[in-house]
Design an enzyme around this catalytic site. Structure first.
Site, PDB file in Angstrom:
ATOM      1  N   ASP A   1      49.754  -2.087 -18.060  1.00  0.00           N
ATOM      2  CA  ASP A   1      50.165  -2.374 -16.694  1.00  0.00           C
ATOM      3  C   ASP A   1      50.290  -1.035 -15.974  1.00  0.00           C
ATOM      4  O   ASP A   1      51.171  -0.236 -16.275  1.00  0.00           O
ATOM      5  CB  ASP A   1      51.498  -3.114 -16.697  1.00  0.00           C
ATOM      6  CG  ASP A   1      51.962  -3.499 -15.294  1.00  0.00           C
ATOM      7  OD1 ASP A   1      51.357  -3.029 -14.305  1.00  0.00           O
ATOM      8  OD2 ASP A   1      52.935  -4.258 -15.186  1.00  0.00           O
TER       9      ASP A   1
ATOM     10  N   TYR B   1      45.557  -1.638   2.909  1.00  0.00           N
ATOM     11  CA  TYR B   1      44.270  -1.370   2.264  1.00  0.00           C
ATOM     12  C   TYR B   1      43.723  -0.025   2.726  1.00  0.00           C
ATOM     13  O   TYR B   1      43.282   0.806   1.922  1.00  0.00           O
ATOM     14  CB  TYR B   1      43.279  -2.484   2.583  1.00  0.00           C
ATOM     15  CG  TYR B   1      41.969  -2.382   1.836  1.00  0.00           C
ATOM     16  CD1 TYR B   1      41.802  -3.010   0.611  1.00  0.00           C
ATOM     17  CD2 TYR B   1      40.902  -1.663   2.362  1.00  0.00           C
ATOM     18  CE1 TYR B   1      40.609  -2.912  -0.083  1.00  0.00           C
ATOM     19  CE2 TYR B   1      39.698  -1.563   1.675  1.00  0.00           C
ATOM     20  CZ  TYR B   1      39.559  -2.191   0.460  1.00  0.00           C
ATOM     21  OH  TYR B   1      38.372  -2.080  -0.221  1.00  0.00           O
TER      22      TYR B   1
ATOM     23  N   LYS C   1      42.951   3.498   0.460  1.00  0.00           N
ATOM     24  CA  LYS C   1      41.619   4.092   0.314  1.00  0.00           C
ATOM     25  C   LYS C   1      41.555   5.490   0.924  1.00  0.00           C
ATOM     26  O   LYS C   1      41.013   6.419   0.313  1.00  0.00           O
ATOM     27  CB  LYS C   1      40.566   3.182   0.939  1.00  0.00           C
ATOM     28  CG  LYS C   1      40.487   1.803   0.293  1.00  0.00           C
ATOM     29  CD  LYS C   1      40.357   1.888  -1.221  1.00  0.00           C
ATOM     30  CE  LYS C   1      40.304   0.507  -1.861  1.00  0.00           C
ATOM     31  NZ  LYS C   1      40.314   0.582  -3.345  1.00  0.00           N
TER      32      LYS C   1
ATOM     33  N   THR D   1      30.240  -9.602  -8.178  1.00  0.00           N
ATOM     34  CA  THR D   1      31.012  -9.713  -9.412  1.00  0.00           C
ATOM     35  C   THR D   1      30.595 -10.950 -10.190  1.00  0.00           C
ATOM     36  O   THR D   1      29.953 -11.864  -9.660  1.00  0.00           O
ATOM     37  CB  THR D   1      32.509  -9.795  -9.108  1.00  0.00           C
ATOM     38  OG1 THR D   1      32.763 -10.998  -8.371  1.00  0.00           O
ATOM     39  CG2 THR D   1      32.971  -8.590  -8.300  1.00  0.00           C
TER      40      THR D   1
END
Length: 279
Positions: A60, A156, A160, A191
């Site tokens: 984790d 987000y 980044k 994916t």
């Protein structure tokens, strides 16, 4: 001749899993991390089938102690580390894509800064001494066009953009030790999960653009080629785009396409940050 060693965080699915497969196909022993054992074991089997050796490690990345134990294990078992790919992220796709301003979305989206930006730092912190001892190693922090364009909100974007600047600063510290650090922006990824959805069940715009999506192995192939580049230290600290690196190295996707750039619509890296002034 020793086996090349890589770590790919957040590799139980998606991009990380594809990167691990690609590195396995080039003979790497790949330590793959995630929070659930069963998908990690499946991913490790794919690395094995590709020709490498997959080592599943439950970790984790919100727990610094577990991350420390991961790299202590690698030091004990392998004694070296050639590539670290920081891909672990906490992304709630449904909440992220939901319309509305950031204050009307779950506060948990801020976890992307914790598992993403901060977790990259912690992994690199514990990996760096081993990579310095190895020499010629490569740290890759997975980022995205959202560093320079609006993409589902400020959490987000902060994760980044922060990743790209952090990578630059890491590179300043690592350069004297012959360790390269870069950020890499992949394009939209096909994916395994996305590929399993019937096309008629996808939004029309997504379904139409799906042929342009990159296979998850593509970024892994580009990373491996960058690691082999004898001049890679010259690019340390840069934010790179997978598609551009593919063009430069003559690497195409698994389906034979040359992945496209999204710079016209989503922007491109803003250039190198300022180095410290020396007198």
């Amino acid at each position: 001749m020793r086996t090349n060693i890589a770590v790919v965080t957040g590799a139980s699915r998606g991009l990380g899993r594809g990167i691990a497969r690609a590195l396995g196909g080039r003979g790497f022993k790949v330590y793959i991390t995630g929070r659930s054992l069963e998908p990690l074991e499946d991913a490790a089997e794919e690395v094995d089938s590709a020709g490498g050796e997959g080592i599943p490690v439950m970790c984790d990345h919100a727990d610094d102690a577990q991350v420390k134990m991961l790299f202590e294990r690698i030091k004990m078992e392998a004694g070296c580390l050639d590539i670290l790919v920081n891909n672990a992220a906490a992304v709630d796709a449904r909440s992220l894509a939901r319309p509305g301003p950031f204050w009307e979305k779950p506060l948990a989206l801020a976890d992307m800064i914790e598992i993403g930006l901060r977790s990259n730092y912690v992994a690199a912190y514990h990996a760096a001494p081993l990579m310095v001892a190895t020499g010629g190693s490569l740290i890759v922090n997975i980022s995205f066009y959202g560093a320079v364009s609006y993409h589902c909100g400020p959490a987000y974007g902060a994760a980044k953009a922060g990743t790209d600047k952090m990578t630059f600063d890491m590179a300043v510290d690592l350069r004297p030790y012959n360790v390269t650090a870069v950020s890499i922006w992949p394009g939209p990824i096909l994916t395994d999960a996305l590929n399993s959805i019937p096309r008629e069940h996808l939004p029309p715009q997504v379904a139409a653009d799906l042929p342009n999506f990159e296979m998850p192995e593509f970024t892994g192939s580009v990373i491996e080629r960058l690691w082999r580049d004898p001049s890679k230290l010259d690019r340390s600290g840069e934010t790179l785009i997978s598609a551009e690196l593919g063009m430069a190295y003559g690497i195409k996707d698994l389906d034979g396409k040359q992945p496209r750039l999204y710079t016209e619509t989503l922007g491109r890296p803003t250039g190198r940050f300022m180095l410290p002034v020396t007198e």
